[in-house]
Design a protein around this motif. Structure first.
Motif, mmCIF file in Angstrom:
data_model
loop_
_atom_site.group_PDB
_atom_site.id
_atom_site.type_symbol
_atom_site.label_atom_id
_atom_site.label_comp_id
_atom_site.label_asym_id
_atom_site.label_seq_id
_atom_site.Cartn_x
_atom_site.Cartn_y
_atom_site.Cartn_z
ATOM 1 N N LEU A 2 0.849 -1.186 0.000
ATOM 2 C CA LEU A 2 0.000 0.000 0.000
ATOM 3 C C LEU A 2 0.887 1.239 0.000
ATOM 4 O O LEU A 2 1.703 1.433 0.883
ATOM 5 C CB LEU A 2 -0.890 -0.010 1.250
ATOM 6 N N SER A 3 0.724 2.055 -1.003
ATOM 7 C CA SER A 3 1.540 3.266 -1.111
ATOM 8 C C SER A 3 0.715 4.486 -0.703
ATOM 9 O O SER A 3 -0.508 4.414 -0.549
ATOM 10 C CB SER A 3 2.019 3.441 -2.555
ATOM 11 N N ARG A 4 1.373 5.604 -0.585
ATOM 12 C CA ARG A 4 0.680 6.856 -0.270
ATOM 13 C C ARG A 4 -0.290 7.222 -1.398
ATOM 14 O O ARG A 4 -1.347 7.784 -1.148
ATOM 15 C CB ARG A 4 1.688 7.966 -0.034
ATOM 16 N N GLU A 5 0.068 6.882 -2.630
ATOM 17 C CA GLU A 5 -0.816 7.157 -3.759
ATOM 18 C C GLU A 5 -2.102 6.330 -3.656
ATOM 19 O O GLU A 5 -3.197 6.813 -3.919
ATOM 20 C CB GLU A 5 -0.111 6.880 -5.098
ATOM 21 N N HIS A 6 -1.951 5.053 -3.274
ATOM 22 C CA HIS A 6 -3.119 4.201 -3.083
ATOM 23 C C HIS A 6 -4.001 4.766 -1.976
ATOM 24 O O HIS A 6 -5.230 4.798 -2.105
ATOM 25 C CB HIS A 6 -2.710 2.769 -2.721
ATOM 26 N N LEU A 31 -11.613 -3.217 13.107
ATOM 27 C CA LEU A 31 -10.384 -3.902 13.500
ATOM 28 C C LEU A 31 -9.453 -2.970 14.276
ATOM 29 O O LEU A 31 -8.948 -3.322 15.338
ATOM 30 C CB LEU A 31 -9.675 -4.444 12.263
ATOM 31 N N LEU A 32 -9.264 -1.779 13.751
ATOM 32 C CA LEU A 32 -8.342 -0.832 14.392
ATOM 33 C C LEU A 32 -8.918 -0.197 15.652
ATOM 34 O O LEU A 32 -8.176 0.387 16.439
ATOM 35 C CB LEU A 32 -7.923 0.255 13.398
ATOM 36 N N HIS A 33 -10.220 -0.318 15.850
ATOM 37 C CA HIS A 33 -10.864 0.262 17.030
ATOM 38 C C HIS A 33 -11.536 -0.805 17.895
ATOM 39 O O HIS A 33 -12.488 -0.523 18.612
ATOM 40 C CB HIS A 33 -11.876 1.330 16.607
ATOM 41 N N ALA A 34 -11.032 -2.020 17.827
ATOM 42 C CA ALA A 34 -11.626 -3.139 18.558
ATOM 43 C C ALA A 34 -11.661 -2.888 20.060
ATOM 44 O O ALA A 34 -12.567 -3.363 20.744
ATOM 45 C CB ALA A 34 -10.854 -4.424 18.259
ATOM 46 N N ASP A 35 -10.710 -2.107 20.564
ATOM 47 C CA ASP A 35 -10.678 -1.835 21.997
ATOM 48 C C ASP A 35 -11.921 -1.084 22.468
ATOM 49 O O ASP A 35 -12.280 -1.132 23.638
ATOM 50 C CB ASP A 35 -9.416 -1.066 22.371
ATOM 51 N N ARG A 36 -12.628 -0.410 21.576
ATOM 52 C CA ARG A 36 -13.854 0.307 21.934
ATOM 53 C C ARG A 36 -14.948 -0.645 22.401
ATOM 54 O O ARG A 36 -15.861 -0.239 23.110
ATOM 55 C CB ARG A 36 -14.407 1.077 20.732
ATOM 56 N N ASP A 60 -5.599 10.831 8.900
ATOM 57 C CA ASP A 60 -4.543 10.918 9.908
ATOM 58 C C ASP A 60 -3.191 10.596 9.273
ATOM 59 O O ASP A 60 -3.049 9.606 8.562
ATOM 60 C CB ASP A 60 -4.850 9.940 11.036
ATOM 61 N N GLU A 61 -2.217 11.436 9.521
ATOM 62 C CA GLU A 61 -0.871 11.241 8.954
ATOM 63 C C GLU A 61 -0.242 9.915 9.363
ATOM 64 O O GLU A 61 0.553 9.346 8.630
ATOM 65 C CB GLU A 61 0.046 12.397 9.372
ATOM 66 N N ASP A 62 -0.618 9.404 10.530
ATOM 67 C CA ASP A 62 -0.036 8.166 11.034
ATOM 68 C C ASP A 62 -0.829 6.926 10.612
ATOM 69 O O ASP A 62 -0.476 5.814 10.965
ATOM 70 C CB ASP A 62 0.048 8.235 12.566
ATOM 71 N N PHE A 63 -1.898 7.111 9.854
ATOM 72 C CA PHE A 63 -2.764 5.989 9.501
ATOM 73 C C PHE A 63 -2.016 4.875 8.785
ATOM 74 O O PHE A 63 -2.115 3.711 9.152
ATOM 75 C CB PHE A 63 -3.944 6.462 8.651
ATOM 76 N N LEU A 64 -1.269 5.202 7.759
ATOM 77 C CA LEU A 64 -0.562 4.188 6.989
ATOM 78 C C LEU A 64 0.432 3.434 7.868
ATOM 79 O O LEU A 64 0.491 2.201 7.834
ATOM 80 C CB LEU A 64 0.146 4.811 5.783
ATOM 81 N N LEU A 68 0.283 -0.528 8.669
ATOM 82 C CA LEU A 68 1.396 -1.409 8.310
ATOM 83 C C LEU A 68 2.060 -2.055 9.521
ATOM 84 O O LEU A 68 2.673 -3.115 9.399
ATOM 85 C CB LEU A 68 2.421 -0.640 7.482
ATOM 86 N N SER A 69 1.929 -1.438 10.689
ATOM 87 C CA SER A 69 2.566 -2.000 11.881
ATOM 88 C C SER A 69 1.625 -2.887 12.692
ATOM 89 O O SER A 69 2.005 -3.392 13.741
ATOM 90 C CB SER A 69 3.115 -0.881 12.771
ATOM 91 N N LEU A 70 0.414 -3.090 12.189
ATOM 92 C CA LEU A 70 -0.539 -3.931 12.901
ATOM 93 C C LEU A 70 0.013 -5.351 13.007
ATOM 94 O O LEU A 70 0.363 -5.975 12.004
ATOM 95 C CB LEU A 70 -1.882 -3.945 12.166
ATOM 96 N N ASP A 71 0.113 -5.838 14.216
ATOM 97 C CA ASP A 71 0.638 -7.180 14.481
ATOM 98 C C ASP A 71 -0.510 -8.183 14.373
ATOM 99 O O ASP A 71 -1.498 -8.083 15.101
ATOM 100 C CB ASP A 71 1.256 -7.207 15.880
ATOM 101 N N ALA A 72 -0.383 -9.134 13.487
ATOM 102 C CA ALA A 72 -1.451 -10.114 13.257
ATOM 103 C C ALA A 72 -1.775 -10.921 14.510
ATOM 104 O O ALA A 72 -2.902 -11.387 14.677
ATOM 105 C CB ALA A 72 -1.071 -11.043 12.117
ATOM 106 N N SER A 73 -0.830 -11.065 15.429
ATOM 107 C CA SER A 73 -1.108 -11.821 16.652
ATOM 108 C C SER A 73 -2.154 -11.102 17.514
ATOM 109 O O SER A 73 -2.781 -11.720 18.376
ATOM 110 C CB SER A 73 0.177 -12.054 17.451
ATOM 111 N N TYR A 74 -2.336 -9.815 17.268
ATOM 112 C CA TYR A 74 -3.358 -9.025 17.970
ATOM 113 C C TYR A 74 -4.749 -9.606 17.739
ATOM 114 O O TYR A 74 -5.629 -9.526 18.601
ATOM 115 C CB TYR A 74 -3.269 -7.577 17.482
ATOM 116 N N LEU A 75 -4.961 -10.221 16.594
ATOM 117 C CA LEU A 75 -6.276 -10.769 16.250
ATOM 118 C C LEU A 75 -6.736 -11.826 17.251
ATOM 119 O O LEU A 75 -7.928 -11.956 17.514
ATOM 120 C CB LEU A 75 -6.261 -11.357 14.842
ATOM 121 N N ALA A 76 -5.794 -12.556 17.835
ATOM 122 C CA ALA A 76 -6.150 -13.580 18.812
ATOM 123 C C ALA A 76 -6.769 -12.974 20.067
ATOM 124 O O ALA A 76 -7.539 -13.634 20.763
ATOM 125 C CB ALA A 76 -4.927 -14.405 19.184
ATOM 126 N N SER A 77 -6.446 -11.721 20.342
ATOM 127 C CA SER A 77 -6.968 -11.074 21.552
ATOM 128 C C SER A 77 -8.345 -10.433 21.328
ATOM 129 O O SER A 77 -8.953 -9.953 22.278
ATOM 130 C CB SER A 77 -5.983 -10.024 22.059
#
Length: 112
Positions: A2-6, A31-36, A60-64, A68-77
């Motif tokens: 995923l690029s900035r252009e995408h 997914l990104l707001h599951a803690d809610r 958000d400037e930090d969105f990408l 990209l830093s989302l750890d797939a192991s988080y899904l288990a939680s």
């Protein structure tokens, strides 16, 4: 990758996206707001309340980096959120039920 252009293209689509793009964006937001949702029994996306928040998230400037830093192991939680997304937004037949996901999580916790 995923690029900035995408991402810029997705941001443009977010104003009035085709249904497939909308569903994908909502699934990503959940997914990104599951803690809610914590221990709540109901997982939901309120179009009126949450769509503007989703659009803000895309800007958000930090969105990408966050994506990209989302750890797939988080899904288990977050098995309930994963099951909800699988069933409601991705249409995956045979996706594990919430109960099965919870049992898997408890088993995983016992093994550690």
């Amino acid at each position: 990758a995923l690029s900035r252009e995408h991402l810029a293209e997705v941001r443009q689509l977010a104003r009035n996206p085709p249904n497939a793009v909308r569903r994908t964006l909502v699934a990503l937001w959940l997914l990104l707001h599951a803690d809610r949702f914590g221990d709540r029994r109901r997982i939901y996306f309120d179009e009126v309340k949450h769509w503007p928040l989703l659009q803000k998230m895309l800007g958000d400037e930090d969105f990408l980096g966050r994506l990209l830093s989302l750890d797939a192991s988080y899904l288990a939680s977050i098995p309930r959120v994963v099951a909800h997304i699988s069933e409601m937004y991705l249409g995956l037949e045979g996706a594990p039920t919430v109960q099965q996901q919870q049992q898997q999580q408890h088993q995983h916790q016992r093994e550690q």
